[in-house]
Each structure stands twice: as C-alpha cells, then as structure tokens.
Design a protein around this motif. Structure first.
Motif, PDB file in Angstrom:
ATOM      1  N   GLY A 135       0.817  -1.208   0.000  1.00 31.99           N
ATOM      2  CA  GLY A 135       0.000   0.000   0.000  1.00 31.99           C
ATOM      3  C   GLY A 135       0.852   1.260   0.000  1.00 31.99           C
ATOM      4  O   GLY A 135       0.521   2.244  -0.677  1.00 31.99           O
ATOM      5  N   TYR A 136       1.962   1.246   0.753  1.00 38.13           N
ATOM      6  CA  TYR A 136       2.869   2.390   0.758  1.00 38.13           C
ATOM      7  C   TYR A 136       3.434   2.641  -0.637  1.00 38.13           C
ATOM      8  O   TYR A 136       3.522   3.792  -1.096  1.00 38.13           O
ATOM      9  N   ILE A 137       3.838   1.560  -1.297  1.00 37.42           N
ATOM     10  CA  ILE A 137       4.441   1.697  -2.636  1.00 37.42           C
ATOM     11  C   ILE A 137       3.433   2.291  -3.611  1.00 37.42           C
ATOM     12  O   ILE A 137       3.759   3.183  -4.409  1.00 37.42           O
ATOM     13  N   GLN A 138       2.197   1.805  -3.556  1.00 40.27           N
ATOM     14  CA  GLN A 138       1.168   2.341  -4.445  1.00 40.27           C
ATOM     15  C   GLN A 138       0.941   3.831  -4.182  1.00 40.27           C
ATOM     16  O   GLN A 138       0.807   4.632  -5.120  1.00 40.27           O
ATOM     17  N   GLN A 139       0.924   4.211  -2.912  1.00 36.77           N
ATOM     18  CA  GLN A 139       0.712   5.619  -2.572  1.00 36.77           C
ATOM     19  C   GLN A 139       1.880   6.482  -3.048  1.00 36.77           C
ATOM     20  O   GLN A 139       1.684   7.583  -3.581  1.00 36.77           O
ATOM     21  N   ILE A 140       3.107   5.985  -2.883  1.00 37.32           N
ATOM     22  CA  ILE A 140       4.282   6.741  -3.324  1.00 37.32           C
ATOM     23  C   ILE A 140       4.283   6.907  -4.834  1.00 37.32           C
ATOM     24  O   ILE A 140       4.548   7.998  -5.369  1.00 37.32           O
ATOM     25  N   LEU A 141       3.988   5.834  -5.551  1.00 41.01           N
ATOM     26  CA  LEU A 141       3.968   5.903  -7.018  1.00 41.01           C
ATOM     27  C   LEU A 141       2.914   6.896  -7.497  1.00 41.01           C
ATOM     28  O   LEU A 141       3.174   7.721  -8.391  1.00 41.01           O
ATOM     29  N   THR A 142       1.731   6.832  -6.910  1.00 41.79           N
ATOM     30  CA  THR A 142       0.656   7.746  -7.316  1.00 41.79           C
ATOM     31  C   THR A 142       1.046   9.193  -7.066  1.00 41.79           C
ATOM     32  O   THR A 142       0.846  10.070  -7.919  1.00 41.79           O
ATOM     33  N   THR A 143       1.630   9.455  -5.898  1.00 42.48           N
ATOM     34  CA  THR A 143       2.015  10.824  -5.549  1.00 42.48           C
ATOM     35  C   THR A 143       3.120  11.344  -6.455  1.00 42.48           C
ATOM     36  O   THR A 143       3.050  12.480  -6.963  1.00 42.48           O
ATOM     37  N   GLN A 144       4.150  10.521  -6.673  1.00 43.77           N
ATOM     38  CA  GLN A 144       5.280  10.971  -7.474  1.00 43.77           C
ATOM     39  C   GLN A 144       4.880  11.224  -8.933  1.00 43.77           C
ATOM     40  O   GLN A 144       5.285  12.225  -9.528  1.00 43.77           O
ATOM     41  N   ILE A 145       4.069  10.343  -9.491  1.00 41.26           N
ATOM     42  CA  ILE A 145       3.649  10.515 -10.887  1.00 41.26           C
ATOM     43  C   ILE A 145       2.741  11.735 -11.019  1.00 41.26           C
ATOM     44  O   ILE A 145       2.863  12.529 -11.968  1.00 41.26           O
ATOM     45  N   ARG A 146       1.825  11.931 -10.065  1.00 41.03           N
ATOM     46  CA  ARG A 146       0.945  13.095 -10.123  1.00 41.03           C
ATOM     47  C   ARG A 146       1.735  14.393 -10.000  1.00 41.03           C
ATOM     48  O   ARG A 146       1.483  15.360 -10.741  1.00 41.03           O
ATOM     49  N   ASN A 147       2.698  14.428  -9.091  1.00 42.81           N
ATOM     50  CA  ASN A 147       3.521  15.635  -8.938  1.00 42.81           C
ATOM     51  C   ASN A 147       4.353  15.904 -10.197  1.00 42.81           C
ATOM     52  O   ASN A 147       4.531  17.059 -10.597  1.00 42.81           O
ATOM     53  N   PHE A 148       4.868  14.850 -10.818  1.00 45.45           N
ATOM     54  CA  PHE A 148       5.674  15.023 -12.028  1.00 45.45           C
ATOM     55  C   PHE A 148       4.825  15.581 -13.169  1.00 45.45           C
ATOM     56  O   PHE A 148       5.260  16.479 -13.899  1.00 45.45           O
TER      57      PHE A 148
END
Length: 375
Positions: A135-148
C-alpha cells in the motif's frame, strides 16, 4: 467494625503470603515490566526498514523522480538498482521484500496517457511488511507521478486535495497502542490467577480448615482476598504506566492515571471474583490454569483490546456487552488515549460495577457452599 477488622487482617495475611510466594511475585513483576516492554517493541504493525530494489529499464526523468520517492527512512532502506535477470534469484534468497520494475518507455507512455503497467514483486513470507508495504508503494507511485505531471504542465493539478489529520496517535505508532493494551490484558490475567491461587493455596496447604473454624465468615475471607490481590495489581499497574510506558518507552498518556486506576479497582472487583469462582471448581493449580484458558482468553480476545468491537459480527458485539472486560477496555482507551474525564466514562464505570457486584454475589454463593461442604 469487627467484620472490617477481620477483612483487613486477613488481607494483610494474603499480602504476606504473596510476597513469600516468589513464583507469583516474579510473575507480577514480569507481566508489568518485561512483558509490556517486549510486546510494545516486538509487535510492530507499521513499515520499518523494508528492503526494496528497483529495476529502472526506462532511465528517464520520471523514473528517477519515482526512485527519489522511496528515500523515506525509516519506512524503506535506501533503494538499490538491480538487473531484471537477477529478480528470481534475489527473491528466492530473501534479499529484498519488494522489487519494483519500471518498464521501458515508461515516461513516454505516461505523458501520452497510455496508462503503462508497473510490476511490484512482493515477498509475502514477511507478512506484516508485505501487506502494509504494498500500500505504501502504491501511494508513493501515485504521488510521485501526479507531482511530475503537474510540474511538467501537461496535466492540470488535482481539483481535490486530501488533508489527513490523525488524532491521538499522529505517527500511527503501534507501540503506543500495544503497550497499554498489554497492561490491560495482564490485569485480567493476573487478577484471576492471583485470587484463584490464593483460594487453591489455602486448600492445598490445609489452612482453609483453619480459617473455617475461626470466628470469620466466608464473606470476610472472600473480601480479604479481593482487596489484597486487587491492591497488588493496582500498584503494579500504576508503576508500569509510570515507569515502563511513560519513562522507558517514552509513550505519552493523555488522561489521568489516577482516574484510570480508580476504574481498574472497580474492574478488579469483578476479575478477582472470577478467580475465586474458578477456584471453587478447581481442586488444584493445574486445573485452575486450564479453567483460566477457557474463561479469560475469550474475554481478552473479544473485549476490543486486540480487534475493534465494531469489526466483529453484530451478534457477538451484543453478547460482549454483558462482559465487564469490554467496558473496561472502552474506558481505558478513552482515558489513556483520548484524555476523557469522569463525565465521559461514568456509564462504563457503572456498568462494570453493577456486573462485578452481580458476579461477586455468584462467586460468594459458590464459595459458601464449598466452605460448608469442607466444614
């Protein structure tokens, strides 16, 4: 006054017997010190120093930005870059708990809205970290891609921003919960064992016959065991909260310890009565231990100290409302976690007192019958 004096002096005899019983004394010291500390430190339910590796086949600005998001100590160890051909060997060896594969042309496909797939390999033998970490990995990926995407001006910012505020345990640290719940579970455990052992010990040593020929009543004998063992456990709980939880573990207590100890004394009236009741059925200490497992274990497991009561089946929730242990856990969490006062927890106090008095009457009735048969 004579009855009160008898109860007092019989209780002091119980305290002296307890102090000279080094096994029970050691059990109390261990349960409210080493056991509480070990439970708080060893049963962590949050992600901590998870080993993660990343396969970067794209080697783009987006993939490097995603990798930067995993430099989050103490949740993850610094990510290591590996080759695709080494995945199976490293997973078989247990080197990493997570291996993230960023595919070729990942940035190009994201910018073109093609929704590319990313693969996360998880070692599920590390059960707690595997479930939470995914769940942490999914949240990090979503946040990083959205910010990019927001920074690249190719996508508008999200219209909704979620602002999460966590009350009473801001860092969601497991030890803040498990340490206090360990003390609460040990209260039930030791109250039953100590009061039950006091009665069984009298029978095994032959001193019960001496008590019955003295000018004391079964009520005075039972009450002396209740207040003496209750005093021992209340003092142990207070010292454990102050020395182990507050000082050694550094866990803040939101509410009044004095108010909580007052609630503990009310609950001990019920728990020690269970011990006396079971001791009138058991003839030896091994039998008392077996009866304890049948009675106290379901009480602790279903009281809400391990699993929230709301997560249980509706019928079981209704049944457990008849158990004082459920109300004990409820007002303990309210006082120690949320800083509740007497104006909030008095209904729980009243429920525990009424049910405790009812069960003490049942235990006293059984104790009188057994005493009459012995006499």
């Amino acid at each position: 006054m004579r009855s009160l004096a008898n109860i007092f002096w019989l209780g002091t005899k119980e305290i002296r017997s307890f102090i000279h019983d080094y096994v029970l004394l050691g059990l109390v010291l261990w349960a409210f010190s080493v056991a509480v500390y070990a439970q708080a430190q060893s049963s962590s339910q949050e992600l901590h120093n998870a080993a993660i590796a990343i396969i970067d086949e794209d080697n783009s600005a987006l993939s490097r930005y995603v990798i930067e998001g995993f430099y989050l100590p103490p949740y993850f160890k610094p990510p290591e870059l590996i080759n695709l051909r080494d995945v199976n060997r490293l997973m078989d060896n247990g080197r990493y708990t997570f291996i993230l594969n960023i595919p070729l042309h990942f940035e190009r496909d994201v910018l073109a809205r093609r929704q590319p797939a990313m693969q996360v390999n998880v070692d599920a033998t590390v059960m707690v970290q595997a479930g939470i970490g995914a769940g942490y990995i999914q949240q990090i990926l979503t946040t990083q891609i959205r910010n990019f995407l927001s920074r690249s001006e190719r996508a508008p910012p999200s219209p909704v921003k979620l602002d999460i505020r966590i009350a009473f345990n801001p860092n969601v640290t497991t030890s803040w919960f498990t340490s206090v719940m360990g003390i609460i579970n040990n209260v039930t455990f030791l109250a039953i064992i100590l009061s039950g052992a006091a009665v069984v010990r009298e029978r095994e040593h032959g001193t019960m016959d001496h008590l019955l020929v003295m000018p004391v009543t079964p009520f005075e004998i039972a009450m002396s065991k209740v207040w003496a063992n209750g005093l021992v456990i209340t003092l142990a709980v207070g010292l454990s909260l102050s020395l182990v939880v507050r000082f050694l573990l550094g866990i803040p207590i939101a509410g009044s310890i004095v108010l909580f100890l007052f609630g503990v004394m009310i609950y001990l009236f019920f728990a020690t009565a269970i011990g006396i009741f079971l001791a009138t059925i058991a003839r030896t200490m091994p039998q008392l231990g077996l009866l304890y497992l049948l009675v106290a274990t379901p009480m602790n497991v279903l009281s809400g100290s391990n699993t929230p009561l709301e997560s249980m089946p509706r019928g079981l929730q209704i049944v457990m409302q008849a158990s004082p242990s459920t109300h004990f856990v409820s007002f303990a969490q309210a006082i120690l976690y949320r800083g509740a006062g007497l104006d909030v927890v008095w209904p729980e106090f009243l429920a525990v007192a009424l049910m405790g008095g009812l069960f003490f009457g049942l235990a006293l009735f059984r104790f009188r019958r057994v005493s009459a048969q012995t006499a």
